[in-house]
Scaffold this motif. Structure first.
Motif, PDB file in Angstrom:
ATOM      1  N   GLY A   1      57.498-115.179  90.317  1.00  0.00           N
ATOM      2  CA  GLY A   1      57.719-116.561  90.721  1.00  0.00           C
ATOM      3  C   GLY A   1      58.900-117.207  90.034  1.00  0.00           C
ATOM      4  O   GLY A   1      59.070-118.429  90.103  1.00  0.00           O
ATOM      5  N   SER A   2      59.749-116.401  89.404  1.00  0.00           N
ATOM      6  CA  SER A   2      60.911-116.954  88.696  1.00  0.00           C
ATOM      7  C   SER A   2      62.097-117.176  89.624  1.00  0.00           C
ATOM      8  O   SER A   2      63.043-117.872  89.271  1.00  0.00           O
ATOM      9  CB  SER A   2      61.307-116.033  87.542  1.00  0.00           C
ATOM     10  OG  SER A   2      61.690-114.755  88.017  1.00  0.00           O
ATOM     11  N   ILE A   3      62.074-116.544  90.817  1.00  0.00           N
ATOM     12  CA  ILE A   3      63.093-116.817  91.830  1.00  0.00           C
ATOM     13  C   ILE A   3      62.381-117.066  93.158  1.00  0.00           C
ATOM     14  O   ILE A   3      61.280-116.551  93.395  1.00  0.00           O
ATOM     15  CB  ILE A   3      64.112-115.663  91.978  1.00  0.00           C
ATOM     16  CG1 ILE A   3      63.421-114.362  92.434  1.00  0.00           C
ATOM     17  CG2 ILE A   3      64.878-115.441  90.683  1.00  0.00           C
ATOM     18  CD1 ILE A   3      64.389-113.234  92.763  1.00  0.00           C
ATOM     19  N   ASP A   4      63.018-117.861  94.007  1.00  0.00           N
ATOM     20  CA  ASP A   4      62.434-118.121  95.325  1.00  0.00           C
ATOM     21  C   ASP A   4      63.033-117.174  96.356  1.00  0.00           C
ATOM     22  O   ASP A   4      63.898-116.336  96.054  1.00  0.00           O
ATOM     23  CB  ASP A   4      62.629-119.582  95.719  1.00  0.00           C
ATOM     24  CG  ASP A   4      64.103-120.000  95.754  1.00  0.00           C
ATOM     25  OD1 ASP A   4      64.981-119.108  95.839  1.00  0.00           O
ATOM     26  OD2 ASP A   4      64.371-121.214  95.706  1.00  0.00           O
ATOM     27  N   GLY A   5      62.587-117.303  97.588  1.00  0.00           N
ATOM     28  CA  GLY A   5      63.043-116.433  98.649  1.00  0.00           C
ATOM     29  C   GLY A   5      64.541-116.514  98.885  1.00  0.00           C
ATOM     30  O   GLY A   5      65.196-115.502  99.136  1.00  0.00           O
TER      31      GLY A   5
END
Length: 305
Positions: free
Chosen positions: A280-284
Motif C-alpha cells: 500500500g505504499s504506492i497506488d495504481g
C-alpha cells in the motif's frame, strides 16, 4: 502406530543429521548403510548408534522406520532393491526426504506391504553438524499414506520441526515440483541473487569478496526485517517509495556502464512493484508509471537522463 527402530540408508548430510536427532529423541538406530564401509562407519559413529554396513537390505532388516536418504536419482532403485530383498513388510514405514518428489518413488514398498511417507525440511544443510543445529525449528513438508500419517508427524516432532500445512496439496509430481521450486527460489536463487548484486560493485572495481563483506550487514538486516515485519511490510527502497527518478537513474547508468545487468534488474523491479502495491505504499497510478518505465527500457526506448 509407535514405531521406534530406525534404519538410515544413505549416510550423507541428511541421513546423519536425521539419525543423530532421532537417537537424541529416543528412537533406536539399528542400521546405517552407505556405499563404502568407511562412510557407513563414520556415519554410525556420528549418529552414536547403528550397525554400519554397505548392504542396504541388511541395514533395513528388522527396522520399523526405513529412511532412504540417498541422492534423488537412486531413491526409487533403492526402494525396489529393499522390497525385492524381503527387508520391507507390513511393519515397515519407508520414508524419503526429497523435496522434488512425492510418494510415487516408493511404490515398490506398497507391493511389499509397507507404508510410505515423505518428510522434507525447508532447510539448507551444508554439513551434518549444521543439520543437527538447523533442522530443529524448521518447517517440514509431510506426505504419507493414511495409516502412516501419525508416525510421520511424530517424526517431525522428534526432529524439532513443524508441519507446513498446504490445503491445496495433492499427492502428485506437479505438487511436489511446485513446492520444491519455492524452496529453490528462496534458497538457491537467493545465493545467485547475492552474486548478481555483487556484480554492480565489481563493475566499479570492487573486489568480489570485499563487496560480499560490505553487503552482508544489509542482507542480515533485511532478513531481520522480514522476520519481524513479514512481507510486504519489510520492503524498503525506491520502488516502495514510488521513486521513479531513482529507478530511471539506475537504468540509465546500467545502459552506459553495465548493460549485462539490466535484464534481471528489470524483472526483479517488476516483482517489487507488486510487493509495493501489496504494502500500500504506492497506488495504481504510480505502479503503472514504474512498469511503463521498465517496459520502455526493455523495448529499447531511450530513457531521459
Amino acid at each position: 502406530m509407535t514405531a521406534r527402530t530406525v534404519a538410515i540408508i544413505g549416510a550423507g548430510r541428511v541421513g546423519c543429521s536425521v539419525g543423530y536427532l532421532l537417537k537424541q529423541g529416543g528412537y533406536r538406530v539399528t542400521g546405517v548403510a552407505a556405499r563404502s564401509a568407511a562412510s557407513a562407519a563414520q556415519a554410525a559413529s556420528f549418529i552414536g548408534q547403528g550397525q554400519p554396513t554397505t548392504d542396504a537390505a541388511q541395514a533395513a532388516s528388522g527396522a520399523e522406520l526405513v529412511f532412504i536418504t540417498t541422492p534423488d536419482r537412486v531413491i526409487q532403485q533403492v526402494c525396489e532393491t529393499l522390497a525385492a530383498s524381503g527387508a520391507l513388510g507390513p511393519a515397515s514405514v519407508v520414508i524419503h526426504m526429497s523435496g522434488a518428489h512425492s510418494l510415487g518413488l516408493l511404490s515398490a514398498a506398497v507391493k511389499a506391504g509397507a507404508l510410505r511417507a515423505v518428510l522434507h525440511p525447508l532447510q539448507s544443510l551444508a554439513s551434518r553438524e549444521q543439520g543437527v543445529k538447523t533442522l530443529p525449528g524448521s518447517y517440514f513438508r509431510v506426505e504419507a499414506d493414511p495409516m502412516a500419517r501419525e508416525t510421520a508427524r511424530s517424526l517431525v516432532t522428534a526432529l524439532g520441526g513443524t508441519e507446513l500445512v498446504m490445503p491445496e496439496w495433492s499427492s502428485d509430481q506437479d505438487s511436489a515440483a511446485l513446492y520444491h521450486a519455492g524452496a529453490v527460489a528462496v534458497s538457491n536463487y537467493f545465493v545467485a541473487l547475492v552474486r548478481y548484486g555483487l556484480k554492480f560493485y565489481q563493475a566499479l572495481g570492487a573486489d568480489k569478496q570485499e563487496a560480499l563483506k560490505a553487503v552482508l550487514p544489509l542482507i542480515k538486516g533485511t532478513l531481520l526485517n522480514i522476520e519481524a515485519l513479514g512481507i510486504p511490510d519489510a520492503l524498503t527502497g525506491p520502488i516502495m517509495r514510488g521513486d521513479s527518478e531513482t529507478v530511471r537513474g539506475h537504468l540509465a547508468a546500467m545502459r552506459r556502464k553495465a548493460p549485462h545487468l539490466a535484464g534481471l534488474y528489470k524483472e526483479l523491479a517488476r516483482e517489487t512493484v507488486e510487493v509495493a502495491r501489496d504494502k500500500g505504499s504506492i497506488d495504481g497510478k504510480k505502479a503503472e508509471e514504474l512498469l511503463k518505465l521498465l517496459t520502455n527500457a526493455e523495448c529499447g526506448v531511450r530513457i531521459p537522463e
